[in-house]
Enzyme design. Sequence first.
Site, PDB file in Angstrom:
ATOM      1  CG  PHE A   1      10.537   3.826 -30.261  1.00 51.01           C
ATOM      2  CD1 PHE A   1      11.766   4.459 -30.213  1.00 51.01           C
ATOM      3  CD2 PHE A   1      10.197   3.134 -31.407  1.00 51.01           C
ATOM      4  CE1 PHE A   1      12.633   4.418 -31.303  1.00 51.01           C
ATOM      5  CE2 PHE A   1      11.058   3.080 -32.496  1.00 51.01           C
ATOM      6  CZ  PHE A   1      12.277   3.732 -32.442  1.00 51.01           C
ATOM      7  CG  HIS A   2      10.128   9.626 -26.974  1.00 47.54           C
ATOM      8  ND1 HIS A   2       8.880   9.369 -26.461  1.00 47.54           N
ATOM      9  CD2 HIS A   2      10.111  10.899 -27.426  1.00 47.54           C
ATOM     10  CE1 HIS A   2       8.140  10.446 -26.593  1.00 47.54           C
ATOM     11  NE2 HIS A   2       8.853  11.393 -27.171  1.00 47.54           N
ATOM     12  CG  ASP A   3      16.310   8.370 -28.840  1.00 48.59           C
ATOM     13  OD1 ASP A   3      15.578   8.973 -28.019  1.00 48.59           O
ATOM     14  OD2 ASP A   3      17.319   8.897 -29.352  1.00 48.59           O
ATOM     15  NE  ARG A   4      19.668   8.581 -25.486  1.00 45.41           N
ATOM     16  CZ  ARG A   4      20.128   8.257 -26.688  1.00 45.41           C
ATOM     17  NH1 ARG A   4      19.594   7.271 -27.369  1.00 45.41           N
ATOM     18  NH2 ARG A   4      21.141   8.918 -27.210  1.00 45.41           N
ATOM     19  CG  ASP A   5      10.532   6.723 -24.269  1.00 41.81           C
ATOM     20  OD1 ASP A   5      11.071   7.549 -23.517  1.00 41.81           O
ATOM     21  OD2 ASP A   5       9.577   6.985 -25.013  1.00 41.81           O
TER      22      ASP A   5
END
Length: 181
Positions: free
Chosen positions: A79-83
Amino acid sequence: LSFKHYNPKQKVLGKTMAEHLRFAVCYWHSMKGGGADPFGVPTRVMPWNDGGDEMEVAENTMRANFEFIEKLGVGFWCFHDRDISPEGKSLSESNARLDRIVKLAKKLQSDKGIKLLWGTANLFSHPRYMSGAGTNPDPHVYAYAAAQIKEAMEATKELKGEGYVFRGGREGYDKLLNTDM
């Protein structure tokens, strides 16, 4: 290490194919990417993205993510944090939102036996990063990026990620004024 038929238990050079090829579901592409291209609108129907409250949508998406991974029989996700957690009005609100989603993800990982391969910070989607994050000439943006990376690293560690990816996305410069040549 090329293969024509994937047999997760088959050994290649002393390791199973599953150990060599740690397939992961990428959260952004699988759960948030709408299937659009530069010439059209999104084409995928994603019911988990319906709803009013951003955090409710984030939680629904996380649950759908683990259901999808389990059905695929894949052992990892990334994941990416803002995803996984929407941006807040401040860094502290964004961090609190991420902490809330990480708590849910940790429970789902435990329940489903799925591991985190890697996590990272999205340092490219927000307009503040139009001139980069770690290479941004604005010290406030640079500091914000550093704090965001710290939180994303802590989230990755909390979820026992196999690694962390340092990826800026928009690093470099867009004009010579950004760089002392």
